[in-house]
Design a protein around this motif. Sequence first.
Motif: not given
Length: 298
Positions: A185-189
């Motif tokens: 959903i949010g990616g690594v960041r």
Amino acid sequence: SATEIANNAQVLANAGYTADEISSSIKNINDLATGTGEDFSSVSNIVVDGLAQFNMSASDSAKFADTLAKTAISTNTNVLQLGNAFTYVGSVAGGLNYNIHDVGLALGIMANNGIKASQGGTALRSIISRLASKTSKARDEFEKLGGSFYDEYGQARPLKDIILQLHDGLSKLSDEEKMNAEKTIGGVRALSALSAIANTSTDKINELSDEIDQCNGATAEMASIRMDSVSGDVNRLKNSWKNVASELMGNVEPGFRKVLNSMTRLSQSPVMNTALTKTAENLSIALEGSASWLDQSG
């Protein structure tokens, strides 16, 4: 100080504010700067830029300032950190017609978990932008969790609803499933940000939301409390001296500039140039004579 207020009034005028809007906004900005102890110019930039990012008008400056103040009071962040976060997420949130209250709520939840300023703004932007488009698998994963980013008319649902849907969906998963879902959903960041949302209870989210919602008058109250102290007394004295110095300089400056201009013209006159040249020649002769005498003495 009066000088700072005058300078920032010009900034507001350049931004298209009317005289009445400038007067109202300056008061709200001044109260927010006074209440938080932050630099007036920095707070002014945060408010002016924030109003534009969230498609708010100058007449909303009190509401905007109160929301910032209440969010800062209620969570582990401050106005400058919130302003920094808005730099990254404000325009994206405003583009989806999210309100300052819900964005403050999201950033406050993250701040309570150590995710602040640019880190919080970047993380929230990542979550929103990935859910808003179909270019990644984020929205598919969100919908698997039972969430719905858009309503039946294709309008983005309120950010608070998205936060609660994310919390409810993620909190039902095993640790492994949750980690995979958060990354999708949010990616690594935004991993840490989604973990913060998942680990904050529904009651805490609603409690914080209600607290921020009751923000009316928070800025003025904060300023009043801060000024009713030794720190406030010192600040008043410092600003008074700044105003006195500015007034004195305003009165002295015309005469002082005349003296400087006269000295400049004198230094550029042929008479002065001739005198300086003669003085330099005499000094050179004297130095040469001194050097010769020292050589003979040696």
